[in-house]
Design a protein around this motif. Structure first.
Motif, mmCIF file in Angstrom:
data_model
loop_
_atom_site.group_PDB
_atom_site.id
_atom_site.type_symbol
_atom_site.label_atom_id
_atom_site.label_comp_id
_atom_site.label_asym_id
_atom_site.label_seq_id
_atom_site.Cartn_x
_atom_site.Cartn_y
_atom_site.Cartn_z
ATOM 1 N N GLY A 31 0.659 -1.337 -0.037
ATOM 2 C CA GLY A 31 0.085 0.120 -0.072
ATOM 3 C C GLY A 31 0.798 1.375 0.097
ATOM 4 O O GLY A 31 0.325 2.327 -0.094
ATOM 5 N N ASN A 32 1.999 1.156 -0.251
ATOM 6 C CA ASN A 32 3.046 2.572 -0.219
ATOM 7 C C ASN A 32 2.882 2.820 -1.729
ATOM 8 O O ASN A 32 3.904 2.870 -2.233
ATOM 9 N N LEU A 33 1.845 3.569 -2.178
ATOM 10 C CA LEU A 33 1.698 3.787 -3.529
ATOM 11 C C LEU A 33 2.609 5.333 -3.520
ATOM 12 O O LEU A 33 2.776 5.679 -4.927
ATOM 13 N N GLN A 34 2.797 5.896 -2.650
ATOM 14 C CA GLN A 34 3.550 7.074 -2.937
ATOM 15 C C GLN A 34 4.887 6.934 -3.286
ATOM 16 O O GLN A 34 5.544 7.704 -3.712
ATOM 17 N N LEU A 35 5.456 5.757 -3.307
ATOM 18 C CA LEU A 35 6.758 5.328 -3.951
ATOM 19 C C LEU A 35 6.698 5.224 -5.609
ATOM 20 O O LEU A 35 7.514 5.316 -6.172
ATOM 21 N N ILE A 36 5.468 5.328 -5.949
ATOM 22 C CA ILE A 36 5.230 5.270 -7.571
ATOM 23 C C ILE A 36 4.997 6.532 -7.914
ATOM 24 O O ILE A 36 3.834 7.242 -7.998
ATOM 25 N N ALA A 51 -2.185 -1.012 -5.967
ATOM 26 C CA ALA A 51 -1.246 -1.350 -5.034
ATOM 27 C C ALA A 51 -0.852 -2.809 -5.435
ATOM 28 O O ALA A 51 0.305 -3.097 -5.881
ATOM 29 N N SER A 52 -1.784 -3.547 -5.864
ATOM 30 C CA SER A 52 -1.757 -5.015 -6.195
ATOM 31 C C SER A 52 -1.110 -5.112 -7.609
ATOM 32 O O SER A 52 0.078 -5.829 -7.950
ATOM 33 N N ARG A 53 -1.574 -4.036 -8.599
ATOM 34 C CA ARG A 53 -0.985 -4.007 -9.870
ATOM 35 C C ARG A 53 0.340 -3.667 -10.058
ATOM 36 O O ARG A 53 0.937 -4.341 -10.635
ATOM 37 N N PHE A 54 0.696 -2.570 -9.385
ATOM 38 C CA PHE A 54 2.016 -1.967 -9.367
ATOM 39 C C PHE A 54 3.074 -2.913 -8.718
ATOM 40 O O PHE A 54 4.192 -3.058 -8.974
ATOM 41 N N VAL A 61 9.386 -7.133 -13.156
ATOM 42 C CA VAL A 61 10.854 -6.703 -13.380
ATOM 43 C C VAL A 61 12.131 -7.703 -12.436
ATOM 44 O O VAL A 61 13.089 -7.635 -13.124
ATOM 45 N N ALA A 62 11.597 -7.804 -11.235
ATOM 46 C CA ALA A 62 12.801 -8.516 -10.692
ATOM 47 C C ALA A 62 12.863 -9.878 -11.056
ATOM 48 O O ALA A 62 13.989 -10.227 -11.206
ATOM 49 N N ILE A 63 11.778 -10.339 -11.288
ATOM 50 C CA ILE A 63 11.552 -11.977 -12.095
ATOM 51 C C ILE A 63 12.467 -12.004 -13.302
ATOM 52 O O ILE A 63 13.365 -12.831 -13.532
ATOM 53 N N ALA A 99 4.315 -0.806 -19.649
ATOM 54 C CA ALA A 99 3.023 -1.235 -19.021
ATOM 55 C C ALA A 99 2.922 -0.399 -17.718
ATOM 56 O O ALA A 99 1.681 0.049 -17.412
ATOM 57 N N MET A 100 3.817 -0.338 -16.930
ATOM 58 C CA MET A 100 3.822 0.680 -15.751
ATOM 59 C C MET A 100 3.228 2.104 -16.149
ATOM 60 O O MET A 100 2.499 2.565 -15.355
ATOM 61 N N MET A 101 3.866 2.761 -17.173
ATOM 62 C CA MET A 101 3.625 4.072 -17.282
ATOM 63 C C MET A 101 2.249 4.121 -17.969
ATOM 64 O O MET A 101 1.546 4.972 -17.497
#
Length: 123
Positions: A31-36, A51-54, A61-63, A99-101
């Motif tokens: 839930g720390n969406l402010q990081l995005i 939050a789940s989607r991001f 990306v990590a995988i 996709a993130m953008m």
């Protein structure tokens, strides 16, 4: 600068580089969406879904980076194999970045008006 001719150097670099992204994925999924990009969760219709989607996108990306580490170990210094693993990594990571953008732009388009907040003086 010449790198040591060790098959573990490049995979180790990829593993170490993937660790902060995994940490960010966990933090965003919690839930720390402010990081995005300073995303304001109070202005979203469904912050848990965002939050789940991001979190999932960051985990992808990590995988991709972890799989690239395995690929670089498999390449074992062969230049053509290393090139193909690098190209696959670039395509995967940049595809997830796009996709993130797109997801971020969609969320910011659907922002609700700010809530009344006596502390900040907004109405």
């Amino acid at each position: 600068m010449n790198m040591p001719n060790n098959e573990f150097v490049l995979p180790a670099i990829m593993l170490i580089s993937a660790a902060p992204i995994l940490v960010a994925a966990v933090l965003v999924a919690r839930g720390n969406l402010q990081l995005i990009n300073g995303l304001d969760a109070s202005r979203l219709r469904d912050p848990a879904a965002a939050a789940s989607r991001f979190g999932k996108l960051l985990a992808m990306v990590a995988i991709a980076m972890l799989l690239a580490a395995l690929g670089f170990y498999w390449a074992h210094g062969d230049q053509s194999r290393t090139m193909w693993v690098t190209i696959a990594l670039l395509v995967a990571v940049n595809g997830v970045a796009v996709a993130m953008m797109v997801a971020l732009a969609k969320l910011k388009r659907d922002y609700r008006a700010p809530r009344d907040d006596q502390r900040t003086g907004r109405r």
